[in-house]
Scaffold this motif. Structure first.
Motif, PDB file in Angstrom:
ATOM      1  N   ARG A  90       0.846  -1.360   0.026  1.00 25.27           N
ATOM      2  CA  ARG A  90       0.066  -0.102  -0.107  1.00 25.27           C
ATOM      3  C   ARG A  90       0.941   1.228   0.019  1.00 25.27           C
ATOM      4  O   ARG A  90       2.045   1.210   0.600  1.00 25.27           O
ATOM      5  CB  ARG A  90      -0.812  -0.069   1.259  1.00 25.27           C
ATOM      6  CG  ARG A  90      -1.784  -1.268   1.241  1.00 25.27           C
ATOM      7  CD  ARG A  90      -3.306  -0.826   1.161  1.00 25.27           C
ATOM      8  NE  ARG A  90      -3.858   0.370   1.286  1.00 25.27           N
ATOM      9  CZ  ARG A  90      -5.236   0.763   0.986  1.00 25.27           C
ATOM     10  NH1 ARG A  90      -5.788  -0.032   0.702  1.00 25.27           N
ATOM     11  NH2 ARG A  90      -5.552   2.045   0.900  1.00 25.27           N
ATOM     12  N   VAL A  91       0.428   2.180  -0.602  1.00 20.77           N
ATOM     13  CA  VAL A  91       0.821   3.761  -0.472  1.00 20.77           C
ATOM     14  C   VAL A  91       0.059   4.471   0.147  1.00 20.77           C
ATOM     15  O   VAL A  91      -1.410   4.462  -0.060  1.00 20.77           O
ATOM     16  CB  VAL A  91       1.249   4.146  -1.868  1.00 20.77           C
ATOM     17  CG1 VAL A  91       1.574   5.791  -1.382  1.00 20.77           C
ATOM     18  CG2 VAL A  91       2.122   3.380  -2.701  1.00 20.77           C
ATOM     19  N   TRP A  92       0.357   5.010   1.485  1.00 25.53           N
ATOM     20  CA  TRP A  92      -0.623   5.685   2.369  1.00 25.53           C
ATOM     21  C   TRP A  92      -0.765   7.150   2.059  1.00 25.53           C
ATOM     22  O   TRP A  92       0.569   7.839   1.938  1.00 25.53           O
ATOM     23  CB  TRP A  92      -0.193   5.342   3.852  1.00 25.53           C
ATOM     24  CG  TRP A  92      -0.298   3.873   4.378  1.00 25.53           C
ATOM     25  CD1 TRP A  92       1.072   2.965   4.238  1.00 25.53           C
ATOM     26  CD2 TRP A  92      -1.357   3.028   4.246  1.00 25.53           C
ATOM     27  NE1 TRP A  92       0.468   1.857   4.435  1.00 25.53           N
ATOM     28  CE2 TRP A  92      -0.947   1.649   4.744  1.00 25.53           C
ATOM     29  CE3 TRP A  92      -2.686   2.980   4.356  1.00 25.53           C
ATOM     30  CZ2 TRP A  92      -1.684   0.740   4.750  1.00 25.53           C
ATOM     31  CZ3 TRP A  92      -3.546   2.114   5.031  1.00 25.53           C
ATOM     32  CH2 TRP A  92      -3.094   0.671   4.811  1.00 25.53           C
ATOM     33  N   SER A  93      -1.373   7.828   2.388  1.00 24.01           N
ATOM     34  CA  SER A  93      -1.716   9.172   2.385  1.00 24.01           C
ATOM     35  C   SER A  93      -1.110  10.047   3.489  1.00 24.01           C
ATOM     36  O   SER A  93      -0.865   9.394   4.541  1.00 24.01           O
ATOM     37  CB  SER A  93      -3.159   9.816   2.271  1.00 24.01           C
ATOM     38  OG  SER A  93      -3.940   9.596   3.364  1.00 24.01           O
ATOM     39  N   SER A  94      -0.791  11.183   3.491  1.00 27.20           N
ATOM     40  CA  SER A  94      -0.248  11.877   4.565  1.00 27.20           C
ATOM     41  C   SER A  94      -1.242  11.911   6.002  1.00 27.20           C
ATOM     42  O   SER A  94      -0.972  12.160   6.838  1.00 27.20           O
ATOM     43  CB  SER A  94      -0.006  13.487   4.154  1.00 27.20           C
ATOM     44  OG  SER A  94      -1.251  13.993   3.685  1.00 27.20           O
ATOM     45  N   GLU A  95      -2.602  12.169   5.390  1.00 28.45           N
ATOM     46  CA  GLU A  95      -3.711  11.983   6.543  1.00 28.45           C
ATOM     47  C   GLU A  95      -3.532  10.609   7.272  1.00 28.45           C
ATOM     48  O   GLU A  95      -3.655  10.618   8.495  1.00 28.45           O
ATOM     49  CB  GLU A  95      -4.945  12.083   5.764  1.00 28.45           C
ATOM     50  CG  GLU A  95      -5.348  13.319   5.228  1.00 28.45           C
ATOM     51  CD  GLU A  95      -6.707  13.778   4.735  1.00 28.45           C
ATOM     52  OE1 GLU A  95      -7.178  14.589   4.718  1.00 28.45           O
ATOM     53  OE2 GLU A  95      -7.292  12.431   4.346  1.00 28.45           O
ATOM     54  N   GLN A  96      -3.399   9.442   6.397  1.00 31.33           N
ATOM     55  CA  GLN A  96      -3.042   7.977   7.131  1.00 31.33           C
ATOM     56  C   GLN A  96      -1.991   7.998   7.974  1.00 31.33           C
ATOM     57  O   GLN A  96      -2.098   7.407   8.993  1.00 31.33           O
ATOM     58  CB  GLN A  96      -3.429   6.880   6.178  1.00 31.33           C
ATOM     59  CG  GLN A  96      -4.617   6.861   5.420  1.00 31.33           C
ATOM     60  CD  GLN A  96      -4.851   6.075   4.203  1.00 31.33           C
ATOM     61  OE1 GLN A  96      -3.662   6.360   3.188  1.00 31.33           O
ATOM     62  NE2 GLN A  96      -5.651   5.306   4.191  1.00 31.33           N
ATOM     63  N   ILE A  97      -0.868   8.649   7.317  1.00 32.61           N
ATOM     64  CA  ILE A  97       0.453   8.523   8.323  1.00 32.61           C
ATOM     65  C   ILE A  97       0.186   9.403   9.385  1.00 32.61           C
ATOM     66  O   ILE A  97       0.703   8.686  10.406  1.00 32.61           O
ATOM     67  CB  ILE A  97       1.379   9.170   7.399  1.00 32.61           C
ATOM     68  CG1 ILE A  97       1.723   8.123   6.150  1.00 32.61           C
ATOM     69  CG2 ILE A  97       2.671   9.056   8.115  1.00 32.61           C
ATOM     70  CD1 ILE A  97       2.567   8.609   5.059  1.00 32.61           C
TER      71      ILE A  97
END
Length: 575
Positions: A90-97
């Motif tokens: 997965r590539v996670w968004s800055s919000e998820q990080i």
């Protein structure tokens, strides 16, 4: 510590976690263990001990120990990165990080405002892996949500429970023989009101008691009077016998007190499962991290239970979408997420990027929710405008038709079935409610049934016409009247009505046959379809905020590819 070593431990097994491979043994707690746990819990935990319920809902002691030779390296990611790879898949968004960061090392409490289709469950599943706590709770809204979460989360440190199941666990610790059986509410109301009280009085008392347990913890007499007036609960036909709203409130208060006493048969009601352990202060701190999902739909007792089940110094994460709050009529706390954020002094993080809706649908939703965003990779999608006369011929199996109320769906569903198109209306529980009304009317023929429905409706509407929320209550009653009359269309006997209702109203589950699904917005929440048809004329959208705007936002965001807005006026039937 002898109380630990004296337990009958299972053979240790290897469990891989983000924190490293660890050995796990389990044992059943005994009286000596519970004594040590209550007297100095931190000292017991220092031996790698945690306690939880197993699949049989029995208490289980877990002993964890490290395995230095088989460490699993935790993924790392650059702090503050806009987008970072934190897994091979997965590539996670800055919000998820940012959410992962809090689970990993954040303090205090967190509120995640997760818009529709933003990967909330996927994010929370991944976030649990970063948490250092050994005893975690994922509190979900209903059984369906629980099954979905159990399929997604396998971390042995995480208990996944509905708040009703959590409350039932606390009740069983005090009343071991407790068993769910809603008939106990009828008996409590009879005992509080006195034998020989009219059936109508007992029926209204049960309604008031149910609302009270979903809204208050320890209501006063004036609270119950206000609640009865707000919900249109009265016994107008029996006021000359003393059954005023004030008397109903007094008797309801007695029924609440009776609910705190163990029933001879061990019965507790569905509403008791959450209200009773909070009202009786039976909820005790047990989890180090509590995550509450769909918090916007929780009532006050549910939110308090989640809060009080967290250890002192533990962390709480509230997850939900304040713009999907559409259950105020059922007792959900008004502005519950904001209330909990204030109570917990919570940090607030957003999830605003939808991976469900195409860009054209997001543009419609932005009228209500400006911070809602489509993923960069999202397709354009389409929003179409169509007159109602073309709807029947355009529907295909797999499509959905959404309405603000149920009544407009009934004739459409019957027309589809007559045309040979498989169709059903979402909501088996709605069917059960309608069947209850049908049975209570005791009609002898279809004309007699329709007359009785109209008489029943007039009586119900007279009760609520002066309520503070009269408009919404009257709309709900009219919806039931229209549904009941529509369901009788073309039938030759009353006995056929119940069968037709059972066939029409079903739920979307693993056993549902492919069909055109017709649904109210409340029943469509949590579901999604490629093509969604909205009966636009059934909605009462007023501006960009408030519950009616929330309902429209929920409806629009069920569409994954195509949103069709259906106009009753049919000005563009040729398009």
């Amino acid at each position: 510590m002898n109380v630990i070593e004296n337990l009958k431990w299972s053979e240790p097994v290897l469990v891989n976690t983000r924190r490293g491979a660890r050995m796990l043994s389990v044992a059943s707690p005994d009286a000596n263990f519970w004594g040590a746990w209550r007297s100095d819990k931190e000292a017991v935990k220092a031996y790698g001990i945690s306690v939880s319920r197993n699949q049989e809902d029995a208490w289980e002691v877990q002993r964890w120990s490290p395995v230095a030779a088989a460490t699993v390296v935790e993924p790392s990611y650059p702090a503050g990165a806009h987008v970072a790879e934190v897994s091979s898949e997965r590539v996670w968004s800055s919000e998820q990080i940012a959410i992962f960061d809090w689970f990993k090392s954040g303090s205090g409490s967190l509120e995640v405002i997760a818009r529709a289709g933003t990967g909330k469950t996927t994010t929370i599943k991944a976030a649990f892996a970063y948490a250092p706590e050994q005893a975690m709770l994922y509190a979900v809204f209903n059984k369906k949500n629980q099954k979905e979460a159990e399929a997604a989360i396998s971390d042995p440190r995480v208990d996944i429970k509905t708040l009703h199941a959590l409350g039932y666990m606390f009740i069983k610790q005090v009343w071991p023989n407790a068993k769910p059986e809603d008939s106990v509410e009828q008996d409590r109301c009879l005992a509080a009101a006195g034998k020989g009280s009219p059936d109508e009085v007992i029926s209204q008392l049960k309604k008031l008691l149910g609302f009270a347990k979903n809204i208050f913890v320890s209501p006063s007499l004036s609270d119950l009077e206000d609640l009865a007036n707000e919900r249109g609960i009265d016994c107008e036909a029996y006021e000359d016998l003393g059954w005023t709203v004030s008397r109903l409130a007094e008797v309801c208060l007695k029924a609440l007190e009776l609910s705190k006493e163990p029933d001879a048969e061990g019965r507790i009601s569905f509403n008791d499962m959450v209200w009773l352990p909070v009202a009786m202060n039976w909820v005790h701190a047990y989890y180090d991290l509590v995550v509450v999902d769909e918090a916007q739909d929780m009532n006050l007792p549910q939110l308090l239970m989640a809060k009080n089940s967290c250890e002192k110094g533990g962390r709480i994460c509230i997850v939900g979408d304040d713009r999907q709050a559409i259950y105020g009529f059922r007792g959900a706390a008004q502005d519950g997420m904001a209330m909990m954020a204030r109570e917990l002094s919570a940090k607030i993080l957003p999830l605003t990027i939808t991976y469900r809706c195409p860009k054209a649908v997001v543009a419609i939703a932005n009228d209500m929710v400006p911070d809602y965003r489509a993923a960069d990779s999202a397709p354009e999608g389409e929003v179409l405008y169509q007159g109602e006369s073309l709807l029947l011929g355009s529907l295909k199996i797999g499509d959905a038709v959404l309405s603000r109320a149920n009544a407009p769906l009934m004739p459409l569903c019957l027309r589809l079935l007559r045309s040979g198109v498989p169709a059903r209306i979402e909501g088996r529980d709605i069917g059960k409610q309608l069947i209850g009304i049908v049975r209570g009317l005791r009609a002898k023929s279809i004309p007699h049934f329709i007359a009785r429905v109209q008489g029943w409706g007039a009586k119900q509407k007279s009760r609520v016409k002066n309520c503070p929320n009269a408009e919404s209550r009257l709309a709900a009653i009219n919806d039931q009247i229209e549904c009941l009359i529509a369901v009788a269309e073309g039938l030759s006997s009353v006995s056929e009505i119940e069968s037709r209702i059972n066939n029409l109203f079903q739920d979307s589950d693993g056993f549902a046959k492919p069909a055109v699904v017709l649904s109210s917005v409340h029943k469509a929440k949590g579901l999604e379809w490629n093509r969604v048809n909205l009966l636009s004329w059934t909605f009462k959208l007023k501006g960009g905020s408030g519950e009616e705007a929330n309902i429209y936002y929920v409806a629009v965001t069920r569409a994954k590819k195509t949103l069709v807005l259906i106009s009753e006026a049919r000005p563009n039937d040729e398009n």
